[in-house]
Every structure is written in C-alpha cells, then in structure tokens.
Design an enzyme around this catalytic site. Sequence first.
Site, mmCIF file in Angstrom:
data_model
loop_
_atom_site.group_PDB
_atom_site.id
_atom_site.type_symbol
_atom_site.label_atom_id
_atom_site.label_comp_id
_atom_site.label_asym_id
_atom_site.label_seq_id
_atom_site.Cartn_x
_atom_site.Cartn_y
_atom_site.Cartn_z
ATOM 1 C CE1 TYR A 107 -6.111 -4.791 -21.893
ATOM 2 C CE2 TYR A 107 -6.639 -4.824 -19.555
ATOM 3 C CZ TYR A 107 -5.716 -4.933 -20.586
ATOM 4 O OH TYR A 107 -4.402 -5.172 -20.295
ATOM 5 C CD GLU A 200 -0.491 3.550 7.069
ATOM 6 O OE1 GLU A 200 -0.440 4.314 8.053
ATOM 7 O OE2 GLU A 200 0.440 3.415 6.253
#
Lengths: 364, 509
Positions: A107, A200
Amino acid sequence: MKEPRKDNNVSTSEKKDAATDLQSLGEGLYKQMEQGEFPWIKIPSRSTENIYYSPELRQYILGDRKVKRSARNIRHIRPFTQLVWTAFFAHKLSTQRKTSTLRDVYYSAQAYEMSFKDQSESDNIITDLETAIGSAREDFNIFPEERSAVFGDITIEYTVPGYEGRQMNLTSHPDGLMVGPALTYSEFVKTSADKVIAIEKGGLFTRFIEENVHKKHNALLVLTAGQAPRATRHFIHRLNKELELPVYILTDGDPWGMHIAMVIISGSANAAHVRDLTTPDAKWSGVWASDIVDYKLPSVPLTEIDIKRLHELQRDPRYKDDLWQREIKIFMKIRKKAEQEAFSRYGLTYIVDEYLPSKLEETK
Amino acid sequence: MVSQAFEEISPADFFYRNREIAGFTNPSRAIFAAIRELVENSLDASESAEVPPDVFVSLTLNEEGRPELETYKLRVEDNGSGITSRHIPSAFGQVLFGSKYKLKQARGTFGLGGTMAVLYGQITTHKPAYIVSSTGSTKVYIYRIMIDIQKNKPIILERRVLINKEEWRGTIIEFFLEGDYFRAMPKILEYLKQTALVNPYANITFVDPKGRLYRFTRVTTKMPLPPKETLPHPYGVDVETVKRLIRVTPNRNMTDFMKTHFHRVSEKIALKFLEFAAIPRGRNPKKMGPQEIVQLVRMIKSFEEFRPPSANCLSPLGKDLLKAGILKELKPEYTVVCQRKPSTYAGHPFIVETAIAYGGEIPKKGEFILYRFANRIPLLYDEASDVSFRAIKNMNWRRYKVSQDMPLAILVHICSTKIPYKTVGKEFIADRPEVKKEVLNGIREAARLLQRFLSKREHVEKEKHRLSVFSKYLPKIARFSTELAGRESQPDINKLLESVNTSEGTAKR
C-alpha cells in the site's frame, strides 16, 4: 542459568549492514546515471537452475550465476524502478527505526505513484532486494504478518525504540508472546531452559503450557502455526546458535507435517538467498509414521495428493537421511496419517506424560 | 387406370405458383425482394445510359389495407435509359422478358425481377401497376397494366403519351403490394447501405412508410467502364444454345459457324477443332441432325485448345471505387483493396475483388463481418452457405496476425457474365473450385496488405509506448536513487531519455 554466547550473536550487526548496503546500492545507481549510463545492477539468479543444495551448510544456496537488471531494457524498467523504490523505502524504515509488513509495503507504494499490481508482485520485488543486498527482509525492517508465538523461561531485552533496555520474561503471558519485530530484534539475556520444542498446532501449544511442559521438561515452547514464518525460523536459529539449545519439532503425522519440520531444519528453496534461517541440528521428534503403528493412533487414509507429495519428498536431497527415508516408506506402506490431537484417545495428558518424554529421549 | 389431367402452364403461372424460388417467400421477404429487384433494374438502366444513377424509392402505407396485413404503395424512380414505348408493357407485364439474355455482366440473371414484383403486387392486392418512362425523346409514355397470369401477357388498361418538354429520361414504376415493412426494415436498410457501398457513384434515396428519409449520396461521378457484349464461349454452351444458334445462323459451313458465333474462336482454332471432332469443314450446320448436334457439343467440351474467355465483357468496380465506397459507408480507420486477374469457370469469365476494412466505425463483433457482392449487388441471406464464408473460415488468420476480436470487415465482390448462384433467389454463391480459389487468393492478398499496415502501426505504437515507459520510470529511479544515496541534487537523465527517443528497438535482455 544459561547466557548467550556473544560471538554467536546474529541479531543486530546485520541490521546496520543492511542499511549501509541499501545506501551504497543507491550510490551505485546514482553514479551510473551521473556518467550518462542507464542504471543497472547484477544480482544472483534465483532461477531453479541456480539453486543448489549444499551438504556442508545443510540448506539450499544460490549458485554463481548472476542476472543483470538494467533500466535500459523496457521489460526491466518497471520492476527495476520498483526495486529502487523498495530499497529507498526500506532504507527509510531502517533509519527511522520503524517496521512495516509486506502488506504495508504494497500500500505504501501507492503514495509514490509506484503501484504494484498485487501483493505477490511487491513480495517478489522484496525478495529481489534481499538477493541484491544479501540480507533478509527482516534486516531492513519488513515483516510478514505474525502468527507464531513463543513461551518459556527466557529473559530478553528489547532494542526497539521506546523499549530499549527493558527486559521481559517470556513466561509472563500464558498465551505466549507473538514472534514479531520487537522479539526478533531483542537480545537474549538468560534462560533456564535446556531445549526448544517447536509445535505445529495452537491447540497442542496451549495444552503444553497448561500441562507445564516448560517446567517438566525445561523447555522453551515455540508455536509455528503451520509452516513456520521466516521470523520464527530465524528466532529458532538464534535460540539454537546463541544459547546452544537443542531443538525438537512436533508436527502432524503426514507428509506436510514432515515438511514443516524440514523447513525449520534445512530451509526452503525460496529462501536459498538468505542465511541464518535454518537449524540443521534440530530434530523431528514426531508424529512419525511408525508412531501411528506403535501407538495405535486413530488415523485417516492418505489422499492421492499426500501420496504424490511423499514421492516428491523421497527424491528431495534434504530427505536423504535414514530416518526420513524410513518414515516415508512406512507412510507409503500403511497409507495412513494422524494428527497430533490423535493422542487424545488415550486421555488429554497422555501426550505430555508418556509420548513426549519417550520421543525426546529417542531423538536426543 | 387412373386418368391424369395435363395442362400447360405459362412462365407467369409457373412463378405465380412457385414464387418462393424468386425470393417472395413471406410478407417481409417479399417487400425486401420487390425493392431490391426494382433498385437493381434502375441501377442497370442508368449504367447502360452511362450516367451516374439517381434512384428514388418511396414506400407508403396504403390506407385501404386490412388491419392484420398492411398493404403498401411502392414507387421507384430512376434516371436510366428508359424503355421504348412498345416494350414498356412487356418489361413489367411478362415474365422472362428482359434485356438480359445477351452475354454481358448485369445485375439480374434473367428478366424475372421487375415483373415478379409487379406479379406479386397484383396477386396480393389485385391492383394495376403504373409505369412512366421515356428514353429522353420528345415523348413520355404512361401505362397502367395488369398481368394475364395464365397467358403470361400484359393487359394494358390505360396508355397515355405526354410531351417531354424537359427532356426527362428514366423510368418510374408504382404499384401496390402486401408486406411487412417493419420486420423487413433492418434488411432493407442494410441492403441500401451495401448497395451504396458497391455503387459509390449512385445517389440512392429512400423514404419509408413513417416518412423517414434515408439518403446515400455519391462520392464520385466516375463509373466503372461499361461491360461489352460478348459471344458465348464454347465451354459455356449446351445443346439447346447450339440449336438456337443454328436456327439463326447465316453461315453455311462449320468453319464460319464456329468463327461467327463463339467467343475467341479464330480460323486456326476453328479448323483445329473441326479436325479434332472429325467434322468436315464444309458441313452445313443447318443440315445437322439432333444426334450430330449432341456429338458436336460433346466434342466442344472435350477440346482443350479453345482460348480462355476475355474479360472485357466484365466490369469490375476497380480498386479506387471500391475503396471510395468502403470509406463512405463503413468509415473504417484503414482499408486495403485488391483486384484479382480475370479467371474462368465452365467458359464463364469472372473477376474477384476483395477488401478488408479495419477499425474506425467498424464494430468488434467477436467474428469477422463479411460483405458479399455479386455484379455490384449485395448478397444478404444464407451467408453461411456462401463460398466466401467458407473461405474465411478455412483460412489460417493467425499467419496474418489477425484475430476474430479485431474490428474487421471483409468484402468480396465477384463479377461475371454468369454468377454461379446456387438458387434463383440469388443469395449465395456456389462452391465452384475455380471461384473458391480466386476468392481465397483474393482474401489472402488483402490480408497480407492489412498485416503490413498492422505491423507498421504496431511498430509506431511500440515506439510511443517505449518512450512513455521510459519517461515514466527513469525520473523515479533518479529521484529514489538520489534520496537513497543521500545526495543533494538529482542526476541529469535527459540525455538518457533522448537516446530512447532516437534509438529503435535496441532493448536487450
């Protein structure tokens, strides 16, 4: 109580280098234009033919091949300009000691009439810039969105503006602390831990904290939340290198879980141009295919895609060691996979009380 | 045993019973066909008088019509050659009467058009037709006629003669017919537009039943050279034609007969042919029996040394006029035109003209727009059966860097003494191999010319694009490098920009 080895410190020195490298990149281009030349740079090629696996470094590296990017070339000039802008923007971030996310960069470009087509275009240019100056994007203050966390008895000291010198113990918040820019740039002060366990999934991470795994096993717990972000891989690398802590990794018992562990250990081809992201001595502790058999875990059949992935991994140079080859073969034989949560069949604490100690011992 | 009643029917009666084969299938098609036939007659008449045509068409709603089916009054005026007084009734009141039996290029194929329109008007409204004509002499003739369908004869209801003070020349026809203009409107307007395209030297005016005026103005007074009349070519004749020639010939030996009545047959060729056919040179054609005539025609067809027909009986539009017509009616950005050399099929000479118009007001349709013309009339129906349509479909357009989504119109004009139409309705051209080959080559030639234009334009665009890209990005590189290096002033990049402007496509990888 362990303190970090100063000679192994990898965090701050590189940041200064990155800012200097960015400036000299600009200086080089400036001189070329001053001499009436179209500006150009040479950067290592990131094409697949130039990516090699280095058995010594135990990670992927780039070969000697270089590509010349020149503003003379109409096809190059747009990405070239984007690269120069990104360097300019990163340099500004570094000197003002601010950070930005990948999405921010996308942006911010629009404010300079430098719009990117989409974020993948800007991400790609950032990777080019990493390759060009040989530093990871975190070194010039650009971060991905954070999603991973760390918890355990380690004291760190912040270096980010406004927090300089402030210390913090990472057991202070029971949800763990986000591995963001501030943690990435922090210095390690001391720790009582003697190992790191990377996990994980968020559910298991929370369970481990609740069950005091950090105390019972003297461990720092790191949540990778799926494939570990580069900042987290770098953080694990530092824990291993600076504090000399062994690293154990727990993932789901399937080819994708295996690969999460492998990327922490040996890195990815995408990051072949960056160093200090890998932890070659880290261990994958489970869930193995053989665990599915030995512990009689509830399992589901492997899909076609899983099997295809296993065949790919079998040929991958990073997987040449016996353990990996053995487990791949067992997966193919039993054609089953199991999640970490499968241990709940034996009660919620079974994984902490029985499985974990035995696996830590096994993979020591 | 069943007894069958046989009756002889007149040509008028035949077409009355089978009017769909001449294009008068339904009310909307009929009104289109009537306008088309009369406009084409008018254009032919002006061209044979060698004056640029002025055609005026008006269609008005007839008040007395039944509400469920409208009847209209159709009036067509021209400045053509006019019709001599004694031929006027037959020209519009007798089927298969016309000036188109000799061999030269003309719009209609036989004298069906004008009369068919009048015949259709009569059977749907039972009103007479009103005709005014003068050849520019001192008199103007006015007729009011109807057709005796069973006898194929005009019935003259009224005949008047006026003094032609203004030396007016031309023909006016006015009659009533049933029809559906509003359904036919798009086709009629398209027909007039395409007619104006392929006759750029004509003024065509149309006033429709709502009083709307459509005017197609000529952009030139130059007309193509008029076609010359020609003898039939040996390859183009059949037994009936030969019989008729024998009936009228003054010649008493075969050598003279061949030389006199056939196109491009010299003494030498005639003798060679007679020897080939084993016919004595002195044989009197008048004395030939039917078997002999059949054998003669058979030998003509198998003799390979007749020279190809000459093309001076043809009158192609020519590149300049075709281009003028396209620019005026289609208003493209660019157009290419080609004219092929004359060729022949079955003894009939023909010339193919092609053009491709690009951009401008030509719409992007996702497929090529095809305009088909034969002897300077547009063909609007049954496009998919036409030889040109198939040729376009079979072409590998990618070779010419042309794709279906470009704003492209392809024009094919075939002129011949005998257009190989597949039906009497004259709507599409048959797939004769000789014709197909010429059409294909013509389109290819035009496509090559277009490709040259497109790549030239692409080059210019590319250069423009290059410059704009460099002038967009180089200043930014200069600005960001300066700030990055911490320098005070920006390097001068004007020389770099100038070098982009003058160099051509030297970009390297």
